[in-house]
Each structure stands twice: as structure tokens, then as C-alpha cells.
Write an enzyme that holds these catalytic residues in place. Structure first.
Site, PDB file in Angstrom:
ATOM      1  N   ARG A  78       0.823  -1.209   0.000  1.00 13.52           N
ATOM      2  CA  ARG A  78       0.000   0.000   0.000  1.00 13.52           C
ATOM      3  C   ARG A  78       0.858   1.260   0.000  1.00 13.52           C
ATOM      4  NH1 ARG A  78      -2.121   2.858   4.356  1.00 13.52           N
ATOM      5  NH2 ARG A  78      -4.089   3.965   4.021  1.00 13.52           N
ATOM      6  N   TYR A  96      -4.554  11.430  -0.738  1.00 11.05           N
ATOM      7  CA  TYR A  96      -4.986  10.058  -0.967  1.00 11.05           C
ATOM      8  C   TYR A  96      -6.039   9.689   0.055  1.00 11.05           C
ATOM      9  CZ  TYR A  96      -3.108   7.480   3.008  1.00 11.05           C
ATOM     10  OH  TYR A  96      -2.897   6.984   4.269  1.00 11.05           O
ATOM     11  N   TRP A 188       3.015   2.711   6.630  1.00 13.20           N
ATOM     12  CA  TRP A 188       3.501   3.871   5.871  1.00 13.20           C
ATOM     13  C   TRP A 188       2.884   5.162   6.391  1.00 13.20           C
ATOM     14  CZ3 TRP A 188       1.428   7.668   2.699  1.00 13.20           C
ATOM     15  CH2 TRP A 188       2.321   8.327   1.848  1.00 13.20           C
ATOM     16  N   ASP A 189       1.567   5.156   6.596  1.00 15.49           N
ATOM     17  CA  ASP A 189       0.881   6.367   7.081  1.00 15.49           C
ATOM     18  C   ASP A 189       1.482   6.863   8.391  1.00 15.49           C
ATOM     19  OD1 ASP A 189      -0.962   4.317   5.815  1.00 15.49           O
ATOM     20  OD2 ASP A 189      -2.237   6.096   5.664  1.00 15.49           O
ATOM     21  N   THR A 190       1.645   5.930   9.321  1.00 15.07           N
ATOM     22  CA  THR A 190       2.152   6.290  10.639  1.00 15.07           C
ATOM     23  C   THR A 190       3.574   6.838  10.544  1.00 15.07           C
ATOM     24  OG1 THR A 190       0.799   4.584  11.686  1.00 15.07           O
ATOM     25  CG2 THR A 190       2.680   5.414  12.935  1.00 15.07           C
TER      26      THR A 190
END
Length: 622
Positions: A78, A96, A188-190
Site C-alpha cells: 500500500r 490520498y 507507511w501512514d504512521t
């Protein structure tokens, strides 16, 4: 005139054939309500799908110039798919959100404008802030809250919800962060949010209305544990690693040794240890040094065979000297800084390029680890198979010690109480378990190295697909690749493997002679324990905590000996200290002679090799 794209919305898509077309249509309609025509684009970041998603995305892109399709032949994850698409996006505001549209699209304008016009560098929706509803089932809510609590605790984040798939970024801010972001999946977000805060960027978190749509692609076992490991990895990188330099390493290593010595005095009498060392037979200690010296020409021969496989020829005498110098560096400097000295020496004196020098060092280290692990495992497994529990206990209780009547008496009392046999069996079972694991790991690595199939990547990917697992797989692949460099030639593999076995057998025999110097009766069982103890001690030295592994080797050696024999702790520590001292003194003497013979300055060699190591590491990342 075509208006410049200001906003790029990326939709990460993996097997979304049932929903992707509707998601793109709703996204375009929503963006058109608050952005001028021609100022936005929607990118379908199709992540190696195996359904009809690529066909649908391509058709939409051909039909509408506001839609773009970014395709990947293989699964990027992702986070990896997002990064790949963001680098190709044209907008200055990068957005996104998840394609299931779990976050109410009425929040899209607030998300975009937070960055586009209000000046925030990062904006993120939150399902945990008060103000909006988030209808989350317990199986999602509880793990999510636990995860976010850990992130705030360990990574010092000020945000409440790090995993909400609804984010916007200033292009320059995001691209400046991505070089340091290692995860390419759910973490990835974190990681982006944590690094953005650490870098001083202005981050806005606002509440959103959120409702789950369909089944989550998150595996609550695999991905939750995977993200837990990512928290630890990120914590180390952002909070610990920047504070560690050579001075800190030396201080920490020295402190560890000092603390270990202090703790030792609580259960060992230093005077008793010193008394054992004073009573040791100096002639046998000298013999141990002679035995150990015989392993060094073998090290030179083995290194010659490794370099020969890489296409470089040199004489064993010179190579023995180079190894002496590099190992002397490890005695003086922490974190095994002396290892790379050899690459400098062979380049400066034999014109072997640094990449080949580092590769040869890696190959040698791999064979060392494989051989040590195999020796330890094979010996203990052999004892467990060939000896009955009664024979094992008899061996444990029957060794005669010089001046060790107290230990023997303690063992007899335990046996009389019915405890000794159980303790002996338990110790051997644990040791045998470790031995089996070591032998199996060695065999698997060697077979993998001899095969063209990538067993490592396939096995690891079944357990986890996050970036940390990918990193682990990469480390193991490089490990097996180093073995494969030699394993591809059966003759070279046999030579290097046999020489390695002989080298480390001599290392064990050195310790055996030291045991004899302390008056210990050398029974077959004790010889087996010596193989295991020396091997475990050498494996402990792999941790670059102290120069030459001081304290690590002695501690590991003594724990094994005390656990499997009636030798007392003071005697076991005394043997370990003398054994390690003999080996270090031989190394130091050989290093000094070699430096004088080859006219090499150890300080210069360490500095030059460290610079070369950094260049090599940077080149390997390109």
C-alpha cells in the site's frame, strides 16, 4: 490554455474491480464542487492486481483526461504504491484516501484546502477525535486504539489517529520525507506522520465521519504484529540511533562490562576467581597459546581460497598478517570496527578493490557463523542422541575438579534429593533444542545458497508482507548470497567449509587445554560441553557491544559450563577469562608483528576502512 494541475488525488487500488469505477466517479464529482476545472487529477495507483482493476483503470483514463492509471507489474504494498504514484503526480497538493470511501466525502474539501490554501504541510482525518461519528466494530477499534497509544508513547506523536486513510500533503514536504520512510505497507501512514512531526512540519488533524465498508484487507494477526515491529524499528531510528556515536558506543560497552563485573561479585567471590587463576598450570596455559597459534595459518589459507574464488590471488602469509591486523583492530575498537580494516590492507598492499574486499570479509564471516552454529548444534545433538538420561546425569555429577569437592558435594546432595537428574535432563533438553535449531538453520541456509530458487523470500512473505519482514528477508538473502558466491563451486565450498571446521575446532581445543590447566578432568562429556560453550561464547561476540566481545564471551561460556557440569561459577569464569585472554594475547602479538612487517598504521587503517564502508553502503542503496 490548459490549467496547471494543483491537486493530485491518488487512489491506492488492489483488486478493486467491483468498486474502483464508482470510487473514481464520486471523487471527480466531489473535487469538481470546490476546485476549478482542469486543476485536479485522479490517479489510480494499481498495485499489481490480479483481477480486472487494471483494465477498468486504463479504460477510465482513456475516456477522461482527468484520470490517470499508474500500473505496477508486481505488488509494491500500500505504501509503496502510494509513493510510486506520488512521484508521478503533477499537483502541488497531494491527496490520498482509501477506495472503499469509508470516510465521508463531504470532508474532502476540508482535507484539500487545509494544505492547498490554509498553509498546513500535512492534514489527516481522525476517527478518534471528538466531533464526528466513527462506527467501528470492536475487532477493529480495540487494536487500533492500542496501536495508536503505542505510537504516541514510543514515537512521541501528538496525533490521535495515525492510520486513517484520508490524508493530504504539501508536495515538497512529502517528498522531503519519503527518503527516510522505510515501510511500504500499512505502517507507511504512521511513519510519514511521525517523521513529519519530527521534522517540524505543521500537521493538522481533524475529526471525520467514518464507517467501515466491506471486509478490511488488514490481517489482524500478521499486520498488527508487523506494525508493532515497525514501531520498534522507527523508535530506534528516530530516538536512539541518532544519539549513538563512537564515544557513546565505547562508554556503553565499558559500562556494560563494569555492571557485569559488579553483578558478578554478588554471587561470586573475586578472591576465589583470582585464586583459581593463580593455581592454573602455566605450562598448559602456554601450550594453549601454541595450539591457538596453529589456527592462524589456516585462516590465511581459507582467506586465500575465498579471494581466489572472487578472482584475486595472494599468498597465505600476507593474508594471515592482514587478518591479524583486522582482528587486533577489533580488540582495540568497539562495534567490530576492525573488521573492515582487512579490506583496506588488501587494497593498499595487493590492489584488491574495496567491493571485493568487503565481499570476501562477508563470505568469511558467514562461514564462521555457520561453522560455529553447526559445531554447537551437532555436538549437543550427538550427546543427546547417544547418551541416556542416566549417563548424562552421571557425566554431570562425575567430573572431578581440582579443589572442587564442594561443587561435587553439592551435586551429590541434589542427586540424593532427586533433583539432580531432572536438572541434568532439563539442561540437556534445552541445549539439544538449541542444537537442533542451529543445525537445521545451517542446513537450510546452505541448501538455499546451493539452489537457484528463492526459498527465503517465499517463506518470509507467508508470515508477513510488511517492510520490516521484507528487510529481514533481504538480510537473509544477502547472507545466503555470500555463501552462494563460494557454494557455486563445489571444490571451493568444500575447501572453505573444511578449513572453517578445523579453525574453530582448534579454537575449542585451546579452551580444552585451558580447562586441563585448571585441573579439570577431561571426560568425553566435558569435551562435548566445551565445544558447545566455546561456540555459544563466540556467537555472543557477534553482538558489537564491547571491544573483542569482552564480558560477552566469558558470560556465555560460564553459563553453559555451569548449567551442564558440576563446575562452580568461580571456576567456570576463571577458565573463560584465561581462555579468552590467551586468544586475545596471541591476536595482539600477531597484530603488532604484522603491522610492523606490512608497515600499516592501525588508526589510519580504521579511518580509511570506515570511510570506504560508508561509500560502499551508499553505493549498495543506489
Amino acid at each position: 490554455m490548459t490549467r496547471a494541475v494543483e491537486v493530485s488525488v491518488v487512489l491506492p487500488a488492489y483488486n478493486e474491480e467491483d468498486t474502483i469505477e464508482r470510487t473514481v466517479d464520486i471523487t471527480l464529482e466531489t473535487l469538481a464542487t470546490f476546485l476549478p476545472a482542469g486543476s485536479f487529477e485522479v490517479i489510480v495507483a494499481e498495485d499489481g492486481c490480479d483481477d480486472r482493476t487494471p483494465e477498468i483503470a486504463s479504460r477510465m483514463a482513456e475516456a477522461d483526461d482527468r484520470v490517470r492509471h499508474v500500473h505496477s507489474d508486481e505488488r509494491l504494498g500500500r505504501g509503496g504504491a502510494l509513493e510510486y504514484a506520488f512521484h508521478q503526480a503533477r499537483g502541488e497538493t497531494l491527496v490520498y484516501f482509501d477506495t472503499d470511501l469509508a470516510t465521508d466525502m463531504r470532508h474532502l474539501e476540508e482535507l484539500v484546502e487545509s494544505v492547498r490554501t490554509e498553509g498546513y504541510d500535512v492534514a489527516t482525518g481522525s476517527r478518534l477525535l471528538p466531533g464526528e461519528a466513527a462506527d467501528r466494530p470492536a475487532k477493529r477499534d480495540i487494536p487500533s486504539k492500542g496501536f495508536n497509544t503505542l505510537v504516541r508513547l514510543f514515537l512521541r506523536s501528538d496525533l490521535q489517529d495515525h492510520q486513517c486513510g484520508f490524508k493530504a500533503f504539501d508536495r515538497d514536504a512529502l517528498l522531503s520525507l519519503l527518503d527516510d520512510v522505510e515501510d511500504d505497507h500499512w505502517f507507511w501512514d504512521t511513519e510519514v506522520l511521525v517523521r513529519a512531526q519530527r521534522a517540524g512540519y505543521d500537521v493538522r488533524e481533524f475529526p471525520v465521519e467514518w464507517a467501515p465498508k466491506g471486509d478490511s484487507k488488514v490481517d489482524l494477526v500478521r499486520d498488527v504484529f508487523g506494525m508493532g515491529s515497525q514501531i520498534v524499528r522507527t523508535w530506534w531510528q528516530v530516538a536512539v540511533s541518532p544519539r549513538i556515536d563512537r564515544r557513546v558506543s565505547i562508554a556503553a560497552g565499558t559500562l556494560l562490562v563494569f555492571v557485569a563485573l559488579l553483578l558478578m561479585t554478588t554471587y561470586l567471590d573475586p578472591g576465589e576467581v583470582w585464586g583459581y587463576m593463580q593455581d592454573a598450570d602455566l605450562a598448559l596455559v602456554a601450550l594453549a597459546a601454541v595450539v591457538y597459534v596453529t589456527s592462524w595459518p589456516l585462516r590465511g589459507l581459507r582467506y586465500r581460497d575465498i579471494l581466489s574464488k572472487l578472482g584475486y590471488r595472494s599468498d597465505p602469509a600476507f593474508l594471515t598478517g592482514a587478518i591479524f591486523i583486522s582482528q587486533t583492530g577489533n580488540l582495540v575498537f568497539p562495534a567490530r570496527l576492525g573488521d573492515a580494516v582487512r579490506a583496506y590492507v588488501v587494497k593498499a598492499r595487493r590492489s584488491v578493490p574495496y567491493p571485493s574486499g568487503f565481499a570476501s570479509l562477508a563470505i568469511e564471516r558467514v562461514f564462521d557463523l555457520l561453522t560455529i552454529a553447526f559445531l554447537a548444534g551437532a555436538v549437543v545433538v550427538g550427546m543427546a542422541i547417544t547418551m541416556s538420561p542416566a549417563e548424562i546425569q552421571s557425566a554431570i555429577g562425575g567430573a572431578e575438579l581440582a579443589g572442587g569437592q564442594e561443587a561435587a558435594g553439592q551435586t551429590a546432595m541434589l542427586v540424593a534429593a532427586g533433583v539432580g537428574v531432572a536438572a541434568g535432563q532439563t539442561a540437556m533438553l534445552v541445549a539439544a533444542g538449541v542444537g537442533v535449531a542451529a543445525v537445521l538453520a545451517t542446513v537450510v541456509i546452505v541448501l538455499s545458497a546451493r539452489s537457484e530458487r528463492n526459498y527465503v523470500r517465499a517463506t518470509v512473505s507467508r508470515l508477513s508482507s510488511d517492510a520490516y519482514a521484507d528487510y529481514v528477508a533481504g538480510v537473509i538473502e544477502r547472507f545466503t548470497g555470500d555463501v552462494q558466491t563460494v557454494a557455486s563451486d563445489r571444490r571451493a565450498f568444500a575447501l572453505v567449509g573444511a578449513t572453517s571446521l578445523l579453525i574453530w575446532t582448534i579454537d575449542v581445543l585451546t579452551a580444552v587445554v585451558v580447562l586441563a590447566a585448571f585441573g579439570v578432568e577431561l571426560t568425553p562429556f566435558l569435551l562435548g560441553v566445551a565445544f558447545f560453550a566455546v561456540s555459544v561464547g563466540n556467537l555472543a561476540k557477534v553482538l558489537p557491544l564491547t571491544p573483542a566481545g569482552l564480558g560477552l564471551y566469558e558470560g556465555a561460556f560460564a553459563i553453559i559450563v555451569v548449567g551442564l557440569t558440576p563446575l562452580g561459577g568461580a571456576l567456570a569464569i576463571s577458565v573463560a577469562i584465561v581462555d579468552h585472554a590467551v586468544k586475545n594475547l596471541v591476536t595482539l602479538a600477531g597484530g603488532l608483528v604484522s603491522m610492523a612487517w606490512l608497515n600499516v598504521s592501525l588508526t589510519t587503517a580504521v579511518e580509511e576502512s570506515r570511510d570506504a564502508s560508508e561509500v560502499e553502503a551508499a553505493a549498495g542503496q543506489d
